[in-house]
Design an enzyme around this catalytic site. Structure first.
Site, PDB file in Angstrom:
ATOM      1  N   GLY A  38       0.699  -1.187   0.011  1.00 35.47           N
ATOM      2  CA  GLY A  38      -0.054   0.096  -0.152  1.00 35.47           C
ATOM      3  C   GLY A  38       0.771   1.200  -0.025  1.00 35.47           C
ATOM      4  N   ASP A  94       0.200   3.516   4.057  1.00 36.06           N
ATOM      5  CA  ASP A  94      -0.892   4.088   3.497  1.00 36.06           C
ATOM      6  C   ASP A  94      -2.165   4.440   4.614  1.00 36.06           C
ATOM      7  OD1 ASP A  94      -1.728   1.674   4.112  1.00 36.06           O
ATOM      8  OD2 ASP A  94      -2.275   0.873   1.989  1.00 36.06           O
ATOM      9  N   ASP A  97      -5.746   2.533  10.525  1.00 37.07           N
ATOM     10  CA  ASP A  97      -6.850   2.176  10.957  1.00 37.07           C
ATOM     11  C   ASP A  97      -6.950   1.744  12.439  1.00 37.07           C
ATOM     12  OD1 ASP A  97      -9.696   1.101  11.035  1.00 37.07           O
ATOM     13  OD2 ASP A  97      -9.293  -0.458   9.318  1.00 37.07           O
ATOM     14  N   THR A  98      -6.819   0.832  12.748  1.00 41.66           N
ATOM     15  CA  THR A  98      -6.845   0.144  14.036  1.00 41.66           C
ATOM     16  C   THR A  98      -5.547   0.670  14.678  1.00 41.66           C
ATOM     17  OG1 THR A  98      -5.832  -1.935  13.866  1.00 41.66           O
ATOM     18  CG2 THR A  98      -8.308  -2.026  13.901  1.00 41.66           C
ATOM     19  N   ASN A 100      -2.789  -1.268  14.571  1.00 44.72           N
ATOM     20  CA  ASN A 100      -2.047  -2.512  15.073  1.00 44.72           C
ATOM     21  C   ASN A 100      -0.677  -2.810  14.062  1.00 44.72           C
ATOM     22  OD1 ASN A 100      -3.386  -3.616  17.340  1.00 44.72           O
ATOM     23  ND2 ASN A 100      -5.274  -3.651  16.121  1.00 44.72           N
ATOM     24  N   THR A 101      -1.220  -2.432  12.673  1.00 53.95           N
ATOM     25  CA  THR A 101       0.224  -2.580  11.723  1.00 53.95           C
ATOM     26  C   THR A 101       1.297  -1.913  12.074  1.00 53.95           C
ATOM     27  OG1 THR A 101      -1.517  -3.356  10.144  1.00 53.95           O
ATOM     28  CG2 THR A 101       0.760  -2.648   9.392  1.00 53.95           C
ATOM     29  N   LYS A 125      -7.850   6.777  10.065  1.00 56.48           N
ATOM     30  CA  LYS A 125      -9.433   6.712  10.067  1.00 56.48           C
ATOM     31  C   LYS A 125      -9.716   7.204  11.750  1.00 56.48           C
ATOM     32  CE  LYS A 125     -10.505   2.844   7.194  1.00 56.48           C
ATOM     33  NZ  LYS A 125     -11.044   1.612   6.979  1.00 56.48           N
ATOM     34  N   ARG A 159      -5.500  -0.171  -6.580  1.00 56.73           N
ATOM     35  CA  ARG A 159      -4.353   0.544  -6.058  1.00 56.73           C
ATOM     36  C   ARG A 159      -3.838   1.587  -7.091  1.00 56.73           C
ATOM     37  NH1 ARG A 159      -2.359  -2.431  -1.580  1.00 56.73           N
ATOM     38  NH2 ARG A 159      -2.479  -4.811  -1.699  1.00 56.73           N
TER      39      ARG A 159
HETATM   40  P1  IMP Z   1      -4.566  -1.421  10.863  1.00 54.38           P
HETATM   41  O1  IMP Z   1      -3.692  -2.249  11.248  1.00 54.38           O
HETATM   42  O2  IMP Z   1      -5.860  -1.740  11.346  1.00 54.38           O
HETATM   43  O3  IMP Z   1      -4.174   0.005  11.349  1.00 54.38           O
HETATM   44  O4  IMP Z   1      -4.574  -1.595   9.404  1.00 54.38           O
HETATM   45  C1  IMP Z   1      -3.580  -1.142   8.478  1.00 54.38           C
HETATM   46  C2  IMP Z   1      -3.677  -1.991   7.256  1.00 54.38           C
HETATM   47  O5  IMP Z   1      -5.147  -2.422   6.761  1.00 54.38           O
HETATM   48  C3  IMP Z   1      -3.149  -0.758   6.303  1.00 54.38           C
HETATM   49  O6  IMP Z   1      -1.765  -0.863   5.826  1.00 54.38           O
HETATM   50  C4  IMP Z   1      -3.909  -1.266   4.966  1.00 54.38           C
HETATM   51  O7  IMP Z   1      -3.188  -1.966   4.205  1.00 54.38           O
HETATM   52  C5  IMP Z   1      -5.096  -1.928   5.511  1.00 54.38           C
HETATM   53  N1  IMP Z   1      -6.308  -1.107   5.434  1.00 54.38           N
HETATM   54  C6  IMP Z   1      -7.015  -0.541   6.555  1.00 54.38           C
HETATM   55  N2  IMP Z   1      -8.036   0.277   6.151  1.00 54.38           N
HETATM   56  C7  IMP Z   1      -8.338   0.041   4.894  1.00 54.38           C
HETATM   57  C8  IMP Z   1      -8.967   0.628   3.899  1.00 54.38           C
HETATM   58  O8  IMP Z   1     -10.134   1.325   4.188  1.00 54.38           O
HETATM   59  N3  IMP Z   1      -8.925   0.310   2.720  1.00 54.38           N
HETATM   60  C9  IMP Z   1      -7.848  -0.540   2.293  1.00 54.38           C
HETATM   61  N4  IMP Z   1      -6.977  -1.256   3.229  1.00 54.38           N
HETATM   62  C10 IMP Z   1      -7.147  -0.567   4.541  1.00 54.38           C
HETATM   63 MG    MG Z   2      -3.379  -3.297   2.663  1.00 56.36          MG
END
Ligand code: IMP
Ligand code: MG
Length: 172
Positions: A38, A94, A97-98, A100-101, A125, A159
């Site tokens: 991403g 990119d 969101d949560t 965690n990544t 988000k 993408r």
């Molecule tokens: P997190 O670990 O929940 O913060 O998610 C992060 C990863 O989930 C990002 O690196 C994205 O690859 C994917 N992701 C989270 N939300 C979206 C979205 O709305 N569209 C596409 N990919 C997302």
């Molecule tokens: Mg992704």
């Protein structure tokens, strides 16, 4: 699909971020580490807007989603990571969101003993974070929707789009 952020808005914001980041890392040993896949479009534009010398590298963080919008199990692959010991690292993703990544990436890279670790996400988000960590830099806050384009995918599609769109329930 609903257009959320136009191409010219992304370009303006990324340039402003580049200036902010350059000011912070002037005279430092910056390495920008993007999280594949991403990161690709955001990273290509951001590093060209950072006007201090720096290295770039990538890692792979995948939470398998496939054709769902729910995150799966998270894995971090450091096989492509350059040497960051003693360097100032900026991790780029990119979207936050949560969180965690990003948190998992920070923990993994800290083990390599960099001088510092900061984070940048193009999108954050709102109201979704499950971690203490907050990105040091971000481009835009967005409402809780599933978004695609400018590196972000849905089941590996979209993408390449130069703008960001939100998928509606009907698109999923
Ligand atoms: P997190 O670990 O929940 O913060 O998610 C992060 C990863 O989930 C990002 O690196 C994205 O690859 C994917 N992701 C989270 N939300 C979206 C979205 O709305 N569209 C596409 N990919 C997302
Ligand atoms: Mg992704």
């Amino acid at each position: 699909m609903r257009r959320l952020i136009e191409q010219h808005e992304i370009q303006q914001r990324v340039h402003a971020l580049g200036t902010e980041i350059s000011d912070l890392y002037r005279g430092k040993d910056l390495t920008v580490i993007g999280a594949l896949t991403g990161c690709m479009l955001f990273m290509a534009d951001l590093v060209r807007a950072i006007d201090v010398p720096h290295r770039i590298g990538v890692v792979q963080a995948s939470s398998y989603r496939g054709a769902t919008t729910q995150p799966g199990e998270l894995t971090v692959e450091l096989g492509l990571l350059p040497d960051i010991r003693g360097r100032d690292v900026l991790i780029l993703d990119d979207i936050f969101d949560t969180g965690n990544t990003m948190e998992k990436l920070v923990t993994a890279l800290q083990r390599r003993e960099p001088a510092s670790v900061r984070t940048v996400a193009l999108l954050v988000k709102e109201g979704k974070s499950e971690v203490e960590l907050k990105p040091d830099f971000f481009g835009f806050k967005i409402p809780d929707a599933f978004v695609v384009g400018y590196g972000l995918d849905y089941d590996d599609d979209y993408r390449h789009l130069p703008f960001i769109e939100a998928l509606d329930e009907a698109d999923l």
